[in-house]
Design a protein around this motif. Structure first.
Motif, short mmCIF file in Angstrom:
data_model
loop_
_atom_site.label_atom_id
_atom_site.label_comp_id
_atom_site.label_asym_id
_atom_site.label_seq_id
_atom_site.Cartn_x
_atom_site.Cartn_y
_atom_site.Cartn_z
N THR A 7 -66.28 30.15 -5.04
CA THR A 7 -67.17 29.72 -3.96
C THR A 7 -68.23 28.78 -4.47
O THR A 7 -68.61 28.80 -5.64
CB THR A 7 -67.85 30.93 -3.30
OG1 THR A 7 -68.60 31.64 -4.29
CG2 THR A 7 -66.83 31.86 -2.66
N ILE A 8 -68.65 27.92 -3.56
CA ILE A 8 -69.78 27.02 -3.83
C ILE A 8 -70.95 27.52 -2.96
O ILE A 8 -70.79 27.70 -1.75
CB ILE A 8 -69.45 25.57 -3.45
CG1 ILE A 8 -68.21 25.08 -4.19
CG2 ILE A 8 -70.65 24.65 -3.69
CD1 ILE A 8 -67.70 23.73 -3.69
N ALA A 51 -84.77 24.40 -0.52
CA ALA A 51 -86.10 24.64 -1.11
C ALA A 51 -86.78 25.89 -0.56
O ALA A 51 -87.65 26.48 -1.22
CB ALA A 51 -86.98 23.40 -0.87
N THR A 52 -86.40 26.31 0.64
CA THR A 52 -87.05 27.50 1.22
C THR A 52 -86.23 28.77 0.99
O THR A 52 -86.55 29.82 1.54
CB THR A 52 -87.27 27.29 2.72
OG1 THR A 52 -86.01 27.07 3.36
CG2 THR A 52 -88.19 26.09 2.97
N GLY A 53 -85.15 28.67 0.24
CA GLY A 53 -84.37 29.86 -0.07
C GLY A 53 -83.20 30.12 0.85
O GLY A 53 -82.50 31.13 0.69
N ASN A 54 -82.97 29.24 1.82
CA ASN A 54 -81.80 29.42 2.67
C ASN A 54 -80.53 29.04 1.89
O ASN A 54 -80.51 28.05 1.15
CB ASN A 54 -81.92 28.53 3.91
CG ASN A 54 -83.18 28.86 4.72
OD1 ASN A 54 -83.39 30.00 5.12
ND2 ASN A 54 -84.01 27.84 4.93
N ALA A 55 -79.49 29.83 2.08
CA ALA A 55 -78.26 29.62 1.30
C ALA A 55 -77.06 29.47 2.24
O ALA A 55 -76.98 30.11 3.29
CB ALA A 55 -78.03 30.77 0.34
#
Length: 204
Positions: A20-21, A26-30
């Motif tokens: 997986t990629i 920058a705000t921690g959303n993935a």
């Protein structure tokens, strides 16, 4: 929105599943995506020539075996394609007949096998000469007889000698056809001598 390419060439030979990629801003959303399963194969095909063309020959062919399946192509020493890419199975003997090759000496012909992963292996065919032209009889044609007259009969030995424009193979038992009147008689060659390089004198 910019495409990113990642080089995975350092991976060992194996089948990879479930990779997986994951991207984190920058705000921690993935966010993530799964890569399709794939196999890394870095092994080149091993190409072995089982039978080289006879030399000389009027029916040139080659038989070879590849350790891996894929496509093969045959090129001459000038990198011209002699046989277009054709599929082959792993471990199975493949025979190629060079029916379109012209009379000439062919050297430096190479068989190259490319597998599904793009790995290549090659083997060089021994030099060989294609000769599809039948030998011809020159002007040096002589007939002699133990007869004192102009005709020969029972008990007389008639000797026929002629010159060919190239070497001939006595293993194929060249014959001369004699018209006897009562029927045809065939006589096999008795002697063969080389007069000059590439020219044979044959005697019946």
């Amino acid at each position: 929105g910019v495409a990113t390419t990642v080089d995975l060439s350092s991976l060992d030979e194996a089948t990879y599943t479930g990779m997986t990629i994951t991207v984190t801003d920058a705000t921690g959303n993935a966010g993530s995506a799964t890569i399709n399963d794939f196999e890394v194969d870095k092994t080149n095909p091993d190409v072995e020539i089982d039978t080289h063309p006879d030399n000389p020959t009027n029916t040139p062919s080659v038989t070879f075996t590849s350790s891996k399946a894929g496509n093969y192509v045959i090129k001459d020493s000038d990198d011209n394609v002699v046989v277009t890419p054709t599929t082959l199975a792993a471990g199975a003997a493949t025979t190629v007949n060079f029916t379109t090759l012209a009379d000439a000496t062919h050297s430096g012909m190479v068989i190259t096998v490319t597998d599904a992963a793009g790995n290549t292996g090659s083997a060089t065919i021994n030099n060989f000469t294609v000769d599809k032209t039948a030998p011809s009889i020159g002007t040096n044609f002589a007939i002699s007889s133990t007869s004192n007259g102009t005709s020969s009969g029972v008990g007389h030995v008639v000797t026929v000698t002629c010159t060919f424009n190239e070497n001939i193979d006595t293993n194929n038992k060249p014959q001369i056809k004699i018209e006897t009147g009562a029927g045809d008689t065939f006589s096999e060659v008795l002697a063969l001598t080389t007069a000059t390089p590439g020219v044979n004198n044959a005697t019946w």
